[in-house]
Every structure is written in C-alpha cells, then in structure tokens.
Design a protein around this motif. Structure first.
Motif, PDB file in Angstrom:
ATOM      1  N   SER A  89       0.779  -0.885  -0.179  1.00  0.00           N
ATOM      2  CA  SER A  89       0.117   0.509  -0.036  1.00  0.00           C
ATOM      3  C   SER A  89       0.724   1.191   0.223  1.00  0.00           C
ATOM      4  O   SER A  89      -0.003   2.848  -0.154  1.00  0.00           O
ATOM      5  CB  SER A  89      -0.834  -0.055   1.416  1.00  0.00           C
ATOM      6  N   SER A  90       2.509   0.869  -0.210  1.00  0.00           N
ATOM      7  CA  SER A  90       2.803   2.216   0.018  1.00  0.00           C
ATOM      8  C   SER A  90       3.280   2.802  -0.885  1.00  0.00           C
ATOM      9  O   SER A  90       3.295   2.189  -2.428  1.00  0.00           O
ATOM     10  CB  SER A  90       4.126   2.210   1.016  1.00  0.00           C
ATOM     11  N   ALA A  91       2.758   4.284  -0.838  1.00  0.00           N
ATOM     12  CA  ALA A  91       3.480   5.488  -2.313  1.00  0.00           C
ATOM     13  C   ALA A  91       4.346   4.983  -3.224  1.00  0.00           C
ATOM     14  O   ALA A  91       4.521   4.992  -4.300  1.00  0.00           O
ATOM     15  CB  ALA A  91       2.565   6.889  -1.695  1.00  0.00           C
ATOM     16  N   VAL A  92       5.681   4.953  -2.963  1.00  0.00           N
ATOM     17  CA  VAL A  92       6.908   5.005  -3.210  1.00  0.00           C
ATOM     18  C   VAL A  92       7.141   3.716  -3.495  1.00  0.00           C
ATOM     19  O   VAL A  92       7.561   3.093  -4.854  1.00  0.00           O
ATOM     20  CB  VAL A  92       7.800   5.341  -1.813  1.00  0.00           C
ATOM     21  N   THR A  93       6.294   2.896  -3.117  1.00  0.00           N
ATOM     22  CA  THR A  93       5.907   1.595  -3.908  1.00  0.00           C
ATOM     23  C   THR A  93       5.423   1.321  -5.070  1.00  0.00           C
ATOM     24  O   THR A  93       5.873   0.996  -6.186  1.00  0.00           O
ATOM     25  CB  THR A  93       5.503  -0.342  -3.122  1.00  0.00           C
ATOM     26  N   LYS A  94       4.546   1.885  -5.512  1.00  0.00           N
ATOM     27  CA  LYS A  94       3.748   2.200  -6.037  1.00  0.00           C
ATOM     28  C   LYS A  94       4.510   2.611  -7.129  1.00  0.00           C
ATOM     29  O   LYS A  94       4.479   2.846  -8.059  1.00  0.00           O
ATOM     30  CB  LYS A  94       2.298   2.501  -5.861  1.00  0.00           C
ATOM     31  N   GLU A  95       5.052   4.304  -6.458  1.00  0.00           N
ATOM     32  CA  GLU A  95       5.540   4.540  -7.421  1.00  0.00           C
ATOM     33  C   GLU A  95       6.437   4.320  -8.067  1.00  0.00           C
ATOM     34  O   GLU A  95       7.428   4.053  -9.836  1.00  0.00           O
ATOM     35  CB  GLU A  95       6.054   6.172  -7.188  1.00  0.00           C
ATOM     36  N   TRP A  96       7.462   3.206  -7.565  1.00  0.00           N
ATOM     37  CA  TRP A  96       8.852   2.308  -8.499  1.00  0.00           C
ATOM     38  C   TRP A  96       7.878   1.693  -9.162  1.00  0.00           C
ATOM     39  O   TRP A  96       8.756   1.842  -9.976  1.00  0.00           O
ATOM     40  CB  TRP A  96       9.151   2.255  -7.246  1.00  0.00           C
TER      41      TRP A  96
END
Length: 224
Positions: A89-96
C-alpha cells in the motif's frame, strides 16, 4: 517518471534521454552506470521505506537459488532483503513499480525485448557484508533478462568499500577485466542479467540498495 528522475542530469536531463541511454548501454557494451540519476526526494522515500521495514523486522536473509533449491548460504551472500510487491500500500512502492513498467514498455519498443514483468527488493548489507561472484539469471529458470540496481548510500567513498565489481568480458567472466562501481547515493547500474558476472565487495559499514530484474515469460524466456 519526472518525480523519480533527477531534474537535471547532464547528458540525460529528460526522461527520453535517460531511457535512450539505457537502450544504448544495453545494446553495446551491455551495461551502463548513471551517477546521480534519481531525484533526492524520491531517494529519501526509498531509504525511509527500507528503514521502516527493518524497524518492523520485515527484512529476511537473502538466499541463493530458486524455488525448492533456495537456501541461505552465508559464505556466498550476507544481505537481508524485502521484496516489493504490487499489493504493497505504500506510495513509494507503487511509484517505483509504475516507473519500472514504463521502462519495460520502452525496452519492448526500443530493443524489441518481449519483457513481461519486474521483480525487485530492497537490500541491506551489514558491516562486512558481501556477495560472491555470480550471474543474476538462474540456470533452472532463465527469465531474468535485465538487472537494474539503485544505490541508497549517502556520503559513500572508496574507504567504505562495498563496490560492485562488474566483470566486463562476457566470454572470460570472472577471469577477465572488470570495473569497480561505488554504491553512491542515487546511482543506477543496468546490465544484461545473463551475460555479466558481478560481485559485491566487503563493505565497512551498512550498505543499502534496491535491486530488480526485468523478466521474460516464465514458460518461454527470451535471452537478451
């Protein structure tokens, strides 16, 4: 992509030029090293994610092999890792992961590589940590085609060790010439997973990175 890439990167100062450099490097000689490639704000997010996973005891000792043959071999590698999953759910994971999918789409167009997916993990090497020479493409499942490593170490210099030693002669492997790359903050290294032997030299302090692979189809892998 613009939130991830550094706003001014010399010869690769816009996303299209950044991607073109990747294609050129993978075509010949098969590898490339981009210094100061990622935006400092995004790097801080990646470091924060790794630290949060470490604090939550979510890092696990990395193994050698795949599937049923996977085992922890402390004499070969000493890092601990956290796999990035689409369900995170983390935004940084989704961005990457979104950024990696953009690169996959580009490599399909630019180099006609039938890549299907990305897998990657954050990694922390302890003081004295290392990884002996190896290829990233597994013999029993040769789906990994392209390796992309991002380094997350601030104020790192040669005295800290921990260099990536990349053996640059495909035929000679570990018996041929090599280059040593410092794991400097925001640097990116990309190479063909099946061709280039590499190792992590012992580090004198904890060493952080994000390592991932662009993969072909599991049932019909394609060699780069």
């Amino acid at each position: 992509m613009n939130d991830i890439l550094r706003p001014a990167m010399g010869d690769y100062s816009c996303p299209d030029e950044w991607l073109d450099r990747i294609a050129e490097g993978l075509s010949s000689p098969g590898f490339l090293h981009l210094k100061n490639a990622l935006h400092p704000d995004f790097l801080e997010k990646l470091v924060g994610l790794l630290e949060a996973k470490e604090d939550a005891d979510k890092l696990e000792r990395a193994g050698v092999g795949k599937g049923a043959s996977l085992e922890v071999r402390s004499e070969i590698r000493s890092d601990s890792i956290f796999w990035l999953e689409p369900e995170d759910s983390s935004a940084v994971t989704k961005e990457w992961l979104g950024f990696m999918n953009e690169i996959i789409s580009f490599l399909r167009r630019a180099l006609f590589l039938p890549l299907e997916s990305y897998e990657g993990h954050l990694a922390r090497y302890p003081e004295g940590g290392f990884y002996k020479p190896h290829l990233d493409q597994h013999r029993i499942s040769p789906t990994r085609q392209v390796t992309l490593i991002t380094y997350l170490n601030k104020d790192w210099d040669e005295s800290n060790g921990g260099q990536l030693r990349l053996y640059t002669d495909i035929e000679k492997g570990i018996h041929g010439p090599y280059i040593d790359i410092l794991p400097e903050y925001g640097s990116v290294v990309i190479f063909r997973s099946a061709d280039f032997w590499h190792e992590v030299l012992p580090a004198k302090q904890p060493r952080l990175s994000l390592t991932g692979w662009f993969r072909g189809r599991e049932d019909n892998p394609v060699l780069v």
